[in-house]
Write an enzyme that holds these catalytic residues in place. Structure first.
Site, PDB file in Angstrom:
ATOM      1  N   GLY A  67     -10.466  26.349 -44.634  1.00 60.12           N
ATOM      2  CA  GLY A  67     -11.078  27.365 -45.473  1.00 60.12           C
ATOM      3  C   GLY A  67     -10.550  28.746 -45.149  1.00 60.12           C
ATOM      4  CB  CYS A  68     -12.061  32.071 -45.586  1.00 60.02           C
ATOM      5  SG  CYS A  68     -11.682  33.810 -45.286  1.00 60.02           S
ATOM      6  CG  PHE A  69      -6.905  33.328 -42.976  1.00 59.18           C
ATOM      7  CD1 PHE A  69      -7.608  34.362 -43.573  1.00 59.18           C
ATOM      8  CD2 PHE A  69      -5.557  33.176 -43.319  1.00 59.18           C
ATOM      9  CE1 PHE A  69      -7.013  35.221 -44.478  1.00 59.18           C
ATOM     10  CE2 PHE A  69      -4.949  34.039 -44.227  1.00 59.18           C
ATOM     11  CZ  PHE A  69      -5.680  35.057 -44.813  1.00 59.18           C
TER      12      PHE A  69
END
Length: 222
Positions: free
Chosen positions: A55-57
């Site tokens: 997902g979002c880093f």
């Protein structure tokens, strides 16, 4: 998802709003067993590399920055073939890249197995196929990019162990693939939680991951 932002906004207004929309998931935060297969702590300080995507880093980076023995965690891109990818290009979902985090760690302090446990339990939900929370696209897939045969073996072994133990209600969909190249993301993505701790997205989605790490693994927290 950025297409829903009215075009009348200036670029300065669009960027932070788009980023907040494009990165959302509070993590799985489940209690998992220790890996049956692991490596012993190295006899002396050294540097090793692990690359994870989930997902979002922003949240993945923040979690690993708080793991004892981690020297650095860098947001970036892995899994694609286009040289020097940009956030805008990766966000189209057509490049093969995943938002990823490169973790440089001291194997005399923390093991690769410990990092796997953190990754699967508090950093993301490994049962969501090509999405995390509201973020949809292959760029948000769950993946482990292994640097060598030992990492590949440990990652696949732990996934098999968790599957056998039915640790999750749904099947684990994490890809285990070789690391060919890691590209650091743009500077405005680095240390995002540390720079924007009161941003609503960070408060809702990422700070709970760090708090879960501290609560579940106090011996690993820094």
């Amino acid at each position: 998802m950025r297409s829903i932002i009215p075009q009348l906004f200036t670029l300065a207004a669009i960027v932070p709003v788009a980023l907040a929309i494009a990165c959302g998931n509070a993590g799985a935060t489940v209690v998992l067993p220790d890996p049956r297969e692991n490596v012993a702590l190295a006899p002396k300080p050294a540097r090793d590399t692990a690359v994870f995507a989930g997902g979002c880093f922003w949240g993945i980076q923040a979690v690993f920055q708080h793991v004892k023995g981690v020297i650095s965690a860098t947001s970036g891109y892995a899994g694609g073939t286009i040289p020097d990818p940009s956030y805008e290009l990766v966000s189209t979902g057509s490049t093969g890249y995943a938002e990823s985090v490169e973790v440089i760690y001291d194997p005399s302090v923390v093991t690769y197995g410990d990092l796997l446990k953190v990754f699967f339990s508090v950093a993301h939900d490994p049962t969501e196929l090509n999405f995390q929370g509201p973020d949809h696209g292959t760029q948000y897939r769950s993946a482990i990019f292994y640097a060598n045969a030992a990492q590949e073996k440990l990652a696949k072994s732990y996934i098999a162990q968790l599957t056998q133990a039915k640790a999750f209600k749904e099947p684990i969909v994490t890809q285990v693939t070789p690391l060919t190249k890691f590209w650091p993301a743009e500077s405005y993505h680095q240390d995002y939680l540390n720079k924007h701790p009161t941003q609503p997205y960070i408060v809702i989605n990422d700070i709970p991951k760090v708090e879960a790490l501290k609560a579940q693994y106090p011996a690993l927290y820094q």
